[in-house]
Design an enzyme around this catalytic site. Structure first.
Site, PDB file in Angstrom:
ATOM      1  N   GLU A 123     -10.887 -17.937  11.453  1.00  0.00           N
ATOM      2  CA  GLU A 123     -10.150 -17.226  10.408  1.00  0.00           C
ATOM      3  C   GLU A 123     -10.787 -17.570   9.071  1.00  0.00           C
ATOM      4  O   GLU A 123     -11.005 -18.731   8.771  1.00  0.00           O
ATOM      5  CB  GLU A 123      -8.675 -17.654  10.452  1.00  0.00           C
ATOM      6  CG  GLU A 123      -7.847 -17.221   9.266  1.00  0.00           C
ATOM      7  CD  GLU A 123      -7.892 -15.725   8.965  1.00  0.00           C
ATOM      8  OE1 GLU A 123      -7.597 -14.926   9.856  1.00  0.00           O
ATOM      9  OE2 GLU A 123      -8.259 -15.368   7.816  1.00  0.00           O
ATOM     10  N   ILE A 129       9.424  -4.927  12.081  1.00  0.00           N
ATOM     11  CA  ILE A 129      10.184  -4.170  13.093  1.00  0.00           C
ATOM     12  C   ILE A 129       9.411  -4.093  14.409  1.00  0.00           C
ATOM     13  O   ILE A 129       8.208  -3.800  14.421  1.00  0.00           O
ATOM     14  CB  ILE A 129      10.498  -2.748  12.571  1.00  0.00           C
ATOM     15  CG1 ILE A 129      11.459  -2.881  11.378  1.00  0.00           C
ATOM     16  CG2 ILE A 129      11.092  -1.861  13.655  1.00  0.00           C
ATOM     17  CD1 ILE A 129      11.700  -1.613  10.636  1.00  0.00           C
ATOM     18  N   HIS A 163       9.024  -1.819  16.992  1.00  0.00           N
ATOM     19  CA  HIS A 163       9.363  -0.395  17.098  1.00  0.00           C
ATOM     20  C   HIS A 163       9.727   0.008  18.527  1.00  0.00           C
ATOM     21  O   HIS A 163       9.118  -0.462  19.488  1.00  0.00           O
ATOM     22  CB  HIS A 163       8.174   0.456  16.641  1.00  0.00           C
ATOM     23  CG  HIS A 163       7.930   0.376  15.170  1.00  0.00           C
ATOM     24  ND1 HIS A 163       8.792   0.919  14.243  1.00  0.00           N
ATOM     25  CD2 HIS A 163       6.938  -0.204  14.450  1.00  0.00           C
ATOM     26  CE1 HIS A 163       8.330   0.689  13.020  1.00  0.00           C
ATOM     27  NE2 HIS A 163       7.209  -0.004  13.117  1.00  0.00           N
ATOM     28  N   LYS A 200       6.167   6.534   8.133  1.00  0.00           N
ATOM     29  CA  LYS A 200       7.540   6.553   8.641  1.00  0.00           C
ATOM     30  C   LYS A 200       8.535   6.681   7.493  1.00  0.00           C
ATOM     31  O   LYS A 200       9.734   6.713   7.718  1.00  0.00           O
ATOM     32  CB  LYS A 200       7.809   5.287   9.442  1.00  0.00           C
ATOM     33  CG  LYS A 200       6.898   5.160  10.659  1.00  0.00           C
ATOM     34  CD  LYS A 200       7.168   3.895  11.445  1.00  0.00           C
ATOM     35  CE  LYS A 200       6.173   3.733  12.570  1.00  0.00           C
ATOM     36  NZ  LYS A 200       4.893   3.135  12.132  1.00  0.00           N
ATOM     37  N   GLU A 208      -3.150  -0.599  12.969  1.00  0.00           N
ATOM     38  CA  GLU A 208      -2.087  -0.492  11.966  1.00  0.00           C
ATOM     39  C   GLU A 208      -0.750  -0.446  12.716  1.00  0.00           C
ATOM     40  O   GLU A 208      -0.696  -0.734  13.910  1.00  0.00           O
ATOM     41  CB  GLU A 208      -2.321   0.750  11.108  1.00  0.00           C
ATOM     42  CG  GLU A 208      -2.406   2.019  11.917  1.00  0.00           C
ATOM     43  CD  GLU A 208      -2.501   3.283  11.070  1.00  0.00           C
ATOM     44  OE1 GLU A 208      -2.225   3.251   9.863  1.00  0.00           O
ATOM     45  OE2 GLU A 208      -2.842   4.326  11.637  1.00  0.00           O
ATOM     46  N   SER A 209       0.321  -0.042  12.057  1.00  0.00           N
ATOM     47  CA  SER A 209       1.609   0.030  12.735  1.00  0.00           C
ATOM     48  C   SER A 209       1.510   0.986  13.927  1.00  0.00           C
ATOM     49  O   SER A 209       0.878   2.039  13.795  1.00  0.00           O
ATOM     50  CB  SER A 209       2.680   0.519  11.760  1.00  0.00           C
ATOM     51  OG  SER A 209       3.931   0.449  12.354  1.00  0.00           O
ATOM     52  N   CYS A 232      14.500 -26.883  -1.306  1.00  0.00           N
ATOM     53  CA  CYS A 232      14.713 -25.508  -1.770  1.00  0.00           C
ATOM     54  C   CYS A 232      16.199 -25.212  -1.626  1.00  0.00           C
ATOM     55  O   CYS A 232      16.715 -25.167  -0.498  1.00  0.00           O
ATOM     56  CB  CYS A 232      13.880 -24.540  -0.929  1.00  0.00           C
ATOM     57  SG  CYS A 232      14.328 -22.818  -1.152  1.00  0.00           S
ATOM     58  N   CYS A 278      15.996 -17.762  -6.502  1.00  0.00           N
ATOM     59  CA  CYS A 278      15.298 -18.312  -7.679  1.00  0.00           C
ATOM     60  C   CYS A 278      13.790 -18.215  -7.537  1.00  0.00           C
ATOM     61  O   CYS A 278      13.056 -18.555  -8.465  1.00  0.00           O
ATOM     62  CB  CYS A 278      15.751 -19.744  -7.973  1.00  0.00           C
ATOM     63  SG  CYS A 278      14.773 -21.019  -7.156  1.00  0.00           S
TER      64      CYS A 278
HETATM   65  C1  LIG Z   1       3.029  -2.268   5.022  1.00  0.00           C
HETATM   66  C2  LIG Z   1       2.956  -2.520   6.495  1.00  0.00           C
HETATM   67  C3  LIG Z   1       4.090  -2.406   7.299  1.00  0.00           C
HETATM   68  C4  LIG Z   1       4.006  -2.605   8.663  1.00  0.00           C
HETATM   69  N1  LIG Z   1       5.146  -2.619   9.421  1.00  0.00           N
HETATM   70  C5  LIG Z   1       5.056  -2.831  10.752  1.00  0.00           C
HETATM   71  C6  LIG Z   1       6.226  -2.911  11.550  1.00  0.00           C
HETATM   72  O1  LIG Z   1       7.353  -2.914  11.051  1.00  0.00           O
HETATM   73  N2  LIG Z   1       6.073  -3.032  12.895  1.00  0.00           N
HETATM   74  C7  LIG Z   1       4.848  -3.067  13.490  1.00  0.00           C
HETATM   75  O2  LIG Z   1       4.780  -3.122  14.706  1.00  0.00           O
HETATM   76  N3  LIG Z   1       3.728  -3.084  12.742  1.00  0.00           N
HETATM   77  C8  LIG Z   1       3.808  -2.980  11.404  1.00  0.00           C
HETATM   78  N4  LIG Z   1       2.682  -3.000  10.637  1.00  0.00           N
HETATM   79  C9  LIG Z   1       1.392  -3.185  11.290  1.00  0.00           C
HETATM   80  C10 LIG Z   1       1.148  -4.650  11.609  1.00  0.00           C
HETATM   81  O3  LIG Z   1       1.516  -5.476  10.541  1.00  0.00           O
HETATM   82  C11 LIG Z   1      -0.330  -4.817  11.927  1.00  0.00           C
HETATM   83  O4  LIG Z   1      -0.715  -3.862  12.873  1.00  0.00           O
HETATM   84  C12 LIG Z   1      -0.654  -6.186  12.472  1.00  0.00           C
HETATM   85  O5  LIG Z   1      -0.162  -7.192  11.637  1.00  0.00           O
HETATM   86  C13 LIG Z   1      -2.159  -6.287  12.622  1.00  0.00           C
HETATM   87  O6  LIG Z   1      -2.490  -7.594  12.989  1.00  0.00           O
HETATM   88  P1  LIG Z   1      -4.006  -8.026  12.995  1.00  0.00           P
HETATM   89  O7  LIG Z   1      -4.045  -9.394  13.539  1.00  0.00           O
HETATM   90  O8  LIG Z   1      -4.824  -6.969  13.649  1.00  0.00           O
HETATM   91  O9  LIG Z   1      -4.450  -7.959  11.461  1.00  0.00           O
HETATM   92  P2  LIG Z   1      -4.309  -9.051  10.305  1.00  0.00           P
HETATM   93  O10 LIG Z   1      -2.984  -9.664  10.285  1.00  0.00           O
HETATM   94  O11 LIG Z   1      -4.765  -8.379   9.053  1.00  0.00           O
HETATM   95  O12 LIG Z   1      -5.340 -10.166  10.743  1.00  0.00           O
HETATM   96  C14 LIG Z   1      -6.732 -10.001  10.669  1.00  0.00           C
HETATM   97  C15 LIG Z   1      -7.302 -11.345  10.282  1.00  0.00           C
HETATM   98  O13 LIG Z   1      -8.718 -11.297  10.336  1.00  0.00           O
HETATM   99  C16 LIG Z   1      -9.207 -12.133   9.310  1.00  0.00           C
HETATM  100  N5  LIG Z   1     -10.602 -11.755   9.054  1.00  0.00           N
HETATM  101  C17 LIG Z   1     -11.062 -10.604   8.532  1.00  0.00           C
HETATM  102  N6  LIG Z   1     -12.401 -10.644   8.424  1.00  0.00           N
HETATM  103  C18 LIG Z   1     -12.793 -11.850   8.888  1.00  0.00           C
HETATM  104  C19 LIG Z   1     -14.057 -12.489   9.016  1.00  0.00           C
HETATM  105  N7  LIG Z   1     -15.199 -11.892   8.619  1.00  0.00           N
HETATM  106  N8  LIG Z   1     -14.110 -13.735   9.535  1.00  0.00           N
HETATM  107  C20 LIG Z   1     -12.975 -14.378   9.934  1.00  0.00           C
HETATM  108  N9  LIG Z   1     -11.742 -13.822   9.812  1.00  0.00           N
HETATM  109  C21 LIG Z   1     -11.653 -12.563   9.301  1.00  0.00           C
HETATM  110  C22 LIG Z   1      -8.280 -11.828   8.148  1.00  0.00           C
HETATM  111  O14 LIG Z   1      -8.333 -12.819   7.149  1.00  0.00           O
HETATM  112  C23 LIG Z   1      -6.932 -11.734   8.847  1.00  0.00           C
HETATM  113  O15 LIG Z   1      -6.241 -12.953   8.863  1.00  0.00           O
HETATM  114  C24 LIG Z   1       2.755  -2.869   9.258  1.00  0.00           C
HETATM  115  C25 LIG Z   1       1.625  -3.030   8.444  1.00  0.00           C
HETATM  116  C26 LIG Z   1       1.738  -2.906   7.074  1.00  0.00           C
HETATM  117  C27 LIG Z   1       0.554  -3.187   6.223  1.00  0.00           C
END
Ligand SMILES: Cc1cc2nc3c(=O)[nH]c(=O)nc-3n(C[C@H](O)[C@H](O)[C@H](O)COP(=O)(O)OP(=O)(O)OC[C@H]3O[C@@H](n4cnc5c(N)ncnc54)[C@H](O)[C@@H]3O)c2cc1C
Length: 498
Positions: free
Chosen positions: A34, A50, A52, A253, A350-351, A414, A451
């Site tokens: 990471e 959520i 879903h 959504k 994404e979501s 806190c 706060c």
């Molecule tokens: C506004 C919003 C609302 C959402 N609401 C929902 C919801 O209610 N329900 C739902 O199911 N989903 C929801 N989602 C989608 C969900 O949050 C994501 O699909 C999910 O968190 C993706 O997880 P991830 O591990 O793929 O990505 P991330 O959590 O972004 O993790 C990717 C990681 O890779 C690391 N990384 C990137 N490049 C490198 C590199 N070169 N070297 C090492 N590390 C690297 C980053 O630092 C990061 O920590 C939402 C997303 C958003 C933005």
């Protein structure tokens, strides 16, 4: 000495962490890398939390499949990881007669996706269930399989369980490039030097396109960050009890109003496509859109009751959904791409990526199995991750026992959220150590209340300094460059024994 692994996972979000947990079940040397100072600092922290139900994605899409499978796995996953999850159900609320037909369409889509138990209820019934709703509420789609989770807790607990079962975690370690032997990937070059391995899993969220391009995979695939802004409200002023979606728009959504497992209701998100993958700012027009959207459903919501605002970035990709009859929907990528040996490639998560994460992890294991990876289960694999005590969630008798065993649980750091020094110290020395103020905030919820940190911040900085054995000047909010203090003005006696 050269570092050799079987599998390197790039990205410590909820997806990478759940993949690490799933792979730690087998006799494999797995490392999760990471780039940031903590896991879960990307989309996996800033989202709507959520789980879903699955009526949104197009039938036949990978999103729909992963959503349904992932949703069904959450009870077991949350139980094993000891993290909060409530299958509270969710509503799509129609305002006015013109929105009612949309509910039937969603219901039909949900039925085709296999979402259990959905039904449309009347506006009157809906307002009985949520009295704050607009009197013009004409009906609602009820999906009992929807739920609420704590996304960061789930990410952290998955990474901890992976570590507990032998996986390694390397923070502040950025993937830079692949190391090749012909067409075979034999490792990755990182900001801390090379790591050799047989497989690399790309779970880099917003940056997954850049990672796959380094392997020459899907050069046409692009991730555009889609910003979602939120407002957090004071629970006492906005006592919403449910997860309330509006009828969806073409691109998202919509602005929803939802209860949260932490208590304070959440309103948002917007959906603004940009190009800057680091821009998590909130904006006056964005927050205006949030409040207007919320007031359409709950007219009494007032900006005066806001306690915080934040934004998250969706990793929206342009991979086309392959389901027949779907005009266009960006879909998840979960594949072993042809032409490259040693890469499991994920993109566009994404979501509903949070909901889907347990199923995505399971799919990655299945892909590796299909590719001939011998997956031999460890005899001592343990799926259970022990939770650390959360003082304010314990009954009085257990609180007293805890204080008797460790007096630091008797000192509140806190006040808004009722977080104790004992909890802060436990997280600083946890399996994924919290070394910054924000890392503690994500784990304990200190500073998230009314706060917003004015009381706890100096105390937490003092505890971090003491426990890490470094000067308070070196304590940061979220890693290098975000130090709180510039210089010492005078020596101050330690306060309250901290
Ligand atoms: C506004 C919003 C609302 C959402 N609401 C929902 C919801 O209610 N329900 C739902 O199911 N989903 C929801 N989602 C989608 C969900 O949050 C994501 O699909 C999910 O968190 C993706 O997880 P991830 O591990 O793929 O990505 P991330 O959590 O972004 O993790 C990717 C990681 O890779 C690391 N990384 C990137 N490049 C490198 C590199 N070169 N070297 C090492 N590390 C690297 C980053 O630092 C990061 O920590 C939402 C997303 C958003 C933005």
């Amino acid at each position: 000495m050269e570092e050799r692994f079987d599998i390197v996972i790039i990205g410590g979000g909820v997806v990478g962490s759940m993949i690490a947990r799933a792979l730690a079940r087998y006799r494999l040397r797995t490392v999760l890398i990471e780039k940031e100072s903590d896991i879960g600092m990307g989309a996996s922290f800033a989202n709507t939390a959520i789980v879903h139900a699955g009526y949104d994605p197009h039938p036949g899409s990978l999103k729909a499949e992963m959503n349904l499978r992932g949703n069904a796995m959450w009870d077991e996953v949350a139980q094993e990881l000891n993290v909060p999850f409530e299958r509270c159900g969710d509503y799509v609320v129609a305002i006015g007669p013109e929105e009612l037909p949309r509910l039937d369409k969603l219901m039909e889509q949900g039925r085709r996706n296999g979402v259990p138990g959905m039904r449309v209820i009347s506006g009157e019934e809906m307002r009985k269930r949520e009295p704050l709703l607009n009197p013009a509420t004409s009906g609602a789609l009820w999906a009992p399989s929807g739920g609420l989770c704590e996304p960061f807790s789930a990410t952290l607990a998955s990474a901890e369980n992976a570590i507990q079962n032998g996986a390694r975690l390397m923070l502040e370690t950025a993937f830079i490039d692949f190391i090749w032997q012909g067409k075979r990937i034999i490792g990755v070059q990182t900001s801390r030097g090379p790591l050799y391995c047989r497989w690399v899993v790309n779970a880099a969220g917003l940056f997954a396109d850049e990672v796959m391009h380094k392997a020459g995979v899907r050069p046409e695939f692009k991730i555009l960050p889609r910003r979602g802004e939120y407002l957090v409200f004071d629970e006492a002023e906005v006592p919403v009890k449910n997860v309330l979606f509006p009828v969806p728009t073409k691109i998202s959504k919509g602005i929803l109003v939802t209860a949260s497992l932490h208590g304070n209701p959440l309103v948002g998100p917007t959906a603004q496509t940009g190009t800057d993958k680091e821009d998590r700012s909130t904006t006056p027009p964005g927050l205006d859109e949030v409040i207007r959207g919320a007031q359409k459903m709950i007219p009494s919501i007032n900006l005066r009751h806001t306690i915080a605002m934040f934004a998250g970035l969706r990793a929206t990709g342009n991979a086309r959904c392959q389901a027949p009859g779907v005009a266009y929907q960006a879909d998840f990528i979960i594949e072993i791409p042809a032409g490259v040996d040693g890469l499991v490639n994920l993109g566009g998560i994404e979501s509903p990526g949070l909901t889907s994460a347990p199923a995505i992890a399971q799919r990655v294991v299945a892909l590796l199995k299909d590719a001939g990876e011998p997956l031999e289960e460890k005899v001592d694999w343990n799926p259970l991750r022990p939770a650390r005590p959360r003082f304010n969630r314990l009954p009085r008798a257990l609180q007293s026992q805890l204080i008797a065993s460790d007096p630091r649980y008797g000192r509140i750091v806190c006040r808004c959220e009722g977080i104790t020094e004992g909890e802060i110290v436990a997280e600083i020395h946890g399996p994924v150590p919290a070394r910054t103020y924000d890392a503690l905030k994500r784990r304990t919820w200190a500073g998230m209340g009314r706060c917003q940190g004015s009381f706890d911040l100096p105390r937490v900085v003092a505890i971090l300094s003491r426990e890490l054995g470094i000067s308070p000047i070196e304590i940061t909010k979220k890693g290098p460059g975000s130090e709180f203090l510039v210089r010492l003005t005078k020596d101050v006696e330690a306060e309250d024994g901290i």
